[in-house]
Scaffold this motif. Structure first.
Motif, short mmCIF file in Angstrom:
data_model
loop_
_atom_site.label_atom_id
_atom_site.label_comp_id
_atom_site.label_asym_id
_atom_site.label_seq_id
_atom_site.Cartn_x
_atom_site.Cartn_y
_atom_site.Cartn_z
N VAL A 226 -47.74 -8.72 -14.02
CA VAL A 226 -46.98 -8.37 -13.19
C VAL A 226 -46.48 -9.61 -12.27
N ARG A 227 -45.33 -9.56 -11.95
CA ARG A 227 -44.98 -10.63 -11.01
C ARG A 227 -44.08 -10.29 -9.74
N ALA A 228 -44.37 -9.17 -9.42
CA ALA A 228 -43.77 -8.52 -8.30
C ALA A 228 -44.62 -7.68 -7.48
N VAL A 229 -44.43 -7.44 -6.32
CA VAL A 229 -45.38 -6.34 -5.66
C VAL A 229 -44.72 -5.97 -4.30
N ILE A 230 -44.98 -4.84 -3.90
CA ILE A 230 -44.36 -4.18 -2.55
C ILE A 230 -45.58 -4.17 -1.65
N VAL A 231 -45.75 -4.62 -0.68
CA VAL A 231 -46.99 -4.36 0.32
C VAL A 231 -46.28 -3.84 1.65
N THR A 232 -47.36 -3.47 2.63
CA THR A 232 -47.35 -3.14 3.81
C THR A 232 -48.17 -3.64 4.82
N PRO A 233 -48.02 -5.14 4.93
CA PRO A 233 -49.15 -5.93 5.47
C PRO A 233 -49.40 -5.79 7.02
N ALA A 234 -48.47 -5.15 7.73
CA ALA A 234 -48.73 -4.77 9.10
C ALA A 234 -49.68 -3.82 9.46
N HIS A 235 -49.37 -2.74 8.57
CA HIS A 235 -50.08 -1.37 8.82
C HIS A 235 -49.98 -0.43 7.47
N GLN A 236 -50.95 -0.74 6.74
CA GLN A 236 -50.68 -0.22 5.35
C GLN A 236 -50.33 1.50 5.45
N PHE A 237 -49.36 1.77 4.73
CA PHE A 237 -49.25 3.38 4.98
C PHE A 237 -49.94 3.88 3.49
N PRO A 238 -50.61 4.79 3.49
CA PRO A 238 -51.24 5.69 4.55
C PRO A 238 -52.41 5.21 5.20
N SER A 239 -53.10 4.24 4.46
CA SER A 239 -54.45 4.08 5.07
C SER A 239 -54.74 3.35 6.26
N GLY A 240 -53.67 2.83 6.80
CA GLY A 240 -53.74 2.44 8.31
C GLY A 240 -54.31 1.09 8.35
N SER B 111 -59.53 7.69 10.12
CA SER B 111 -59.79 6.14 9.90
C SER B 111 -58.14 5.64 10.02
N GLY B 112 -57.95 4.23 10.08
CA GLY B 112 -56.46 3.73 10.45
C GLY B 112 -56.50 3.07 11.67
N ALA B 113 -55.98 1.88 11.62
CA ALA B 113 -56.01 0.90 12.69
C ALA B 113 -55.38 1.75 13.76
N ALA B 114 -55.65 1.00 15.15
CA ALA B 114 -54.93 1.46 16.41
C ALA B 114 -53.47 1.04 16.27
N ALA B 115 -52.65 1.72 15.39
CA ALA B 115 -51.46 1.33 15.13
C ALA B 115 -50.57 2.29 14.64
N GLY B 116 -49.17 2.34 14.63
CA GLY B 116 -48.45 3.04 13.84
C GLY B 116 -48.37 4.47 14.39
N LEU B 117 -47.84 5.50 13.54
CA LEU B 117 -47.54 6.64 13.95
C LEU B 117 -48.41 7.80 13.29
N HIS B 118 -49.61 7.27 12.55
CA HIS B 118 -50.06 8.48 11.90
C HIS B 118 -51.57 8.09 11.70
N LEU B 119 -52.60 8.70 11.59
CA LEU B 119 -53.97 8.58 11.10
C LEU B 119 -54.41 9.36 9.89
N LEU B 120 -55.44 9.22 9.26
CA LEU B 120 -55.93 9.69 8.22
C LEU B 120 -57.14 10.46 8.82
N LEU B 121 -57.18 11.87 8.36
CA LEU B 121 -58.30 12.85 8.48
C LEU B 121 -58.99 13.22 7.43
#
Lengths: 473, 473
Positions: free
Chosen positions: A232-246, A374-384
């Motif tokens: 694999v030579r390509a990837v999609i990431v959410t570095p600032a605030h992973q969705f949905p883990s936070g 769980s989830g960082a103090a960021a974004g618009l969601h959290l995990l229950l």
């Protein structure tokens, strides 16, 4: 072949109302399409039909001529005008009406739609239309309007630490991912790694572009870079605030990911998800800023203003720039957005909503008192996280019947895992927090009761009894 | 690895302006990215840097922490904070500025952009934002907003004789063609017939979707249906007003085309090009109305209002409906358009512009007096045939230098043919007709003179000498 139509009551056969030829054309079309007038049927002479319908002969000859030109009728000199066409009847149905919005919305992925700056947006459109030269209302440049491109480049440098003078405008992150993945597909890429769990709408966009998505696990430091399979030579990431883990991608993993991209000569798609909303500290700058040759930066206003605006952007490495193709959003909307950023309105909107989300998050955490979150103090969601063995499906149905929308973490995984809910509080009314949590708690209790007779596992939130008591009062 | 940086003048090295940690973060990022601070470089202790920069130590520790989190720096207990990152420098360039609009625009494909109903559009957006529930500002339904879908279905039934209750909203005809061609590609189609000459932007959309375009000649009755090669099962046509020939698909050919589609079990993409502007008679109804199971109807407001709005539609046969995927334009724009149609504003705009275009066409024909022109009394363009052997390329350059934009018919062919220009008068100012034709005529004269010495063929319009004389005065 049917013979000449001898029915003398054409005024009964044709539902013609209104003057002129148009209603007659419509009525004849309908009669032909529905099979009332079959192929080969002879129409009466224009004089006769005009008499039947009490209209002028001119109206009839005009209508016949129109339908001959359209191919429904055929006219031959010295013979009756006949029905030429025999098609399949029209059986289209209107689209289903929009689904009713839930009373309490804990689904993730939306900002506070009540906070959309309606007046400001109308003003921005008005200001744009007052000054935009008519020449700019022509075919929009594919990469977006130069004004918004320049303003967004400045914004992303300033606020997100991006390294760019060249931003491309698109309809949103999903649209951008689709465009870039199409370019990857054209260049011979066949697979792309994605975060598991992750934003499945983005997975679908990559698949539509012809790539196979390869889920790679996320842990407490973010994407497990070492788990990306060899080819694999390509990837999609959410570095600032992973969705949905936070989770926020750790400094170590960021370096590892960039090193990986260089090693495999690959490309990183950085979905700058939720970067605007960090409540405990300044948001982490983009990966793209660290290597503009290896990272595509993708963002949008869907999580800050509204997905209804359809405005997003992507910053594409120079080597890929001419391979990425697609169209930009409507010019007026682009210019209104430029206006909104330029006069500081966007920054003000972000500051205001950041405070509001933070307060709402705190209220939600308090109401959920003691639950496993769980989830960082960021974004618009959290995990229950709920007890292993809990039927989240039943819980969601239970809540739905009571007007509360909940979303299963499994929605964002390639296969079911430990039971959890993704609670999005972006679009939850401030006044609804208490009521929504009440339904959620009672659901966890009732679902537990319902399931006890079957001998299945207990379902329970780690509740703070005091907070719970307060709820009941 | 470079040693600890001992330079004492950090205030010279770093361009820090403004208070707080943000400017220092930016300055350090820039210094690292540009290579001024190379990988491994040790940064001074926070106390030292704070002294150099005359700021508080807190500002420096905050900035260091931020850059550690972002991966630019690495901090180890008991050791200096060092530069971790070594990337490739940022070399992006801002996009090229927009091209200057020509003084006189005879390029086809645009409506009168000066006539865009600016005030009405702002009003429509305001009316929409005054009443739209916040729940409709969420993720837009893929097929478009139900309100615009219903209103457009009614409009197309009434005005274009379409047979549908289900219209899908897209960004325009090119976007619609792309979506439908992708569905065809997925279903195993490999080729699609297109009209030659034809709207090449639509050819490109089909190609981007993975299909091979097969040009089929157009004669005075429109597409030569019999010339569609045996294996081809899909076609894109402009029956209402062929672009660029201006021919209207004859009743015979319409029947032939529908019969072909049934025979090969194929699909017809009907680009309802220019259907709104017919000056001599009522426009011909759509092919789609004759066989909604075999015809996709495509249209947009690009030629009636402005391509900048990015609003189009397609009516897809039931069997194909779920295979066609793509996103709709921004919701606010869709609702504004619905408003504009519903209150009769769109009809009024069409009536007004139709009169204007007709008058402009007449003025243009008069000014061109006697030239060899073709194309039905419809639409926003006509064909000007010039003498065989004329270098249209030279003529176009000649005109360009004088501020007049002309477009070669060859632009719309797969290989060069008889020389002709496609004169689009949609976006030509009424006051510019005389001046534009003057440049065109003098071009034809001068280009002729220039080329005479070389012994090449004469270039001449079939000019009306009286009209020509009038021009010179």
């Amino acid at each position: 072949m049917p013979g000449a139509q001898t029915n003398s009551s054409w005024d009964v056969l044709l539902d013609v109302s209104g003057p002129g030829a148009d209603p007659l054309v419509s009525a004849l079309r309908t009669a032909i399409r529905s099979g009332v007038l079959a192929q080969g049927t002879a129409l009466p002479p224009s004089r006769k039909l005009a008499e039947d319908l009490s209209c002028s002969r001119w109206v009839v000859t005009q209508a016949y001529a129109q339908l001959v030109a359209e191919g429904y009728l055929v006219a031959r000199t010295g013979s009756a005008t006949r029905v030429r066409w025999s098609g399949s009847p029209d059986q289209t149905k209107p689209p289903a009406p929009a689904k009713k919005a839930p009373r309490y919305d804990l689904a993730p992925g939306l900002p506070d739609l009540r906070a959309f700056p309606r007046k400001r947006w109308v003003d921005a459109i008005r200001e744009v239309l007052a000054v935009v030269p008519h020449t700019e209302l022509g075919v929009p440049p594919a990469g977006g309007h130069p004004k918004l491109r320049a303003i967004l480049a400045g914004y992303l440098r300033r606020v997100r630490g991006a390294a760019t003078d060249d931003v491309r405008i698109c309809a949103g992150v999903t649209d951008g991912v689709f465009m870039v993945c199409r370019a990857l597909h054209e260049a011979g890429f066949t697979q792309i790694a994605v975060e598991e769990p992750g934003w499945t709408r983005v997975w679908r966009a990559a698949e539509r572009a012809g790539l196979e998505v390869v889920p790679v696990a996320v842990d407490e430091e973010g994407l497990r870079v070492k788990d990306i399979p060899g080819k694999v030579r390509a990837v999609i990431v959410t570095p600032a605030h992973q969705f949905p883990s936070g989770v926020v991608l750790s400094a170590g993993r960021r370096a590892e990911l960039l090193a990986w991209a260089r090693e495999v000569d690959g490309l990183i798609l950085e979905d700058d998800y939720d970067a605007e909303f960090r409540y405990d500290r300044k948001p982490i700058g983009t990966l793209q800023g660290m290597d503009p040759h290896r990272v595509v930066l993708l963002g949008s206003v869907s999580k800050t203003l509204s997905p209804a605006l359809g405005i997003g952007w992507c910053v594409v490495p120079p080597l890929w720039r001419h391979k990425v193709q697609g169209s930009a959003p409507p010019v007026l909307d682009q210019l209104a957005m430029a206006e909104f950023i330029e006069d500081g309105g966007y920054d003000r909107h972000l500051r205001k909503t950041r405070l509001r989300y933070r307060a709402r998050r705190d209220a939600l955490l308090k109401a959920l008192g003691g639950a496993k979150i769980s989830g960082a103090a960021a974004g618009l969601h959290l995990l229950l996280h709920v007890e292993p063995g809990t039927s989240t499906r039943m819980l969601i149905r239970y809540a739905e019947r009571r007007g509360l929308k909940l979303v299963d973490l499994d929605t964002y995984r390639s296969s079911p895992g430990e039971p959890a809910l993704v609670l999005g509080y972006g679009n939850l009314a401030d006044t609804a927090v208490t009521e929504a949590v009440k339904i959620l708690r009672s659901g966890l209790r009732d679902v537990e009761v319902v399931r006890e007779p079957g001998g299945e596992r207990d379902v329970a939130l780690h509740l703070d009894p005091a907070a719970d008591e307060q709820q009941r009062r």
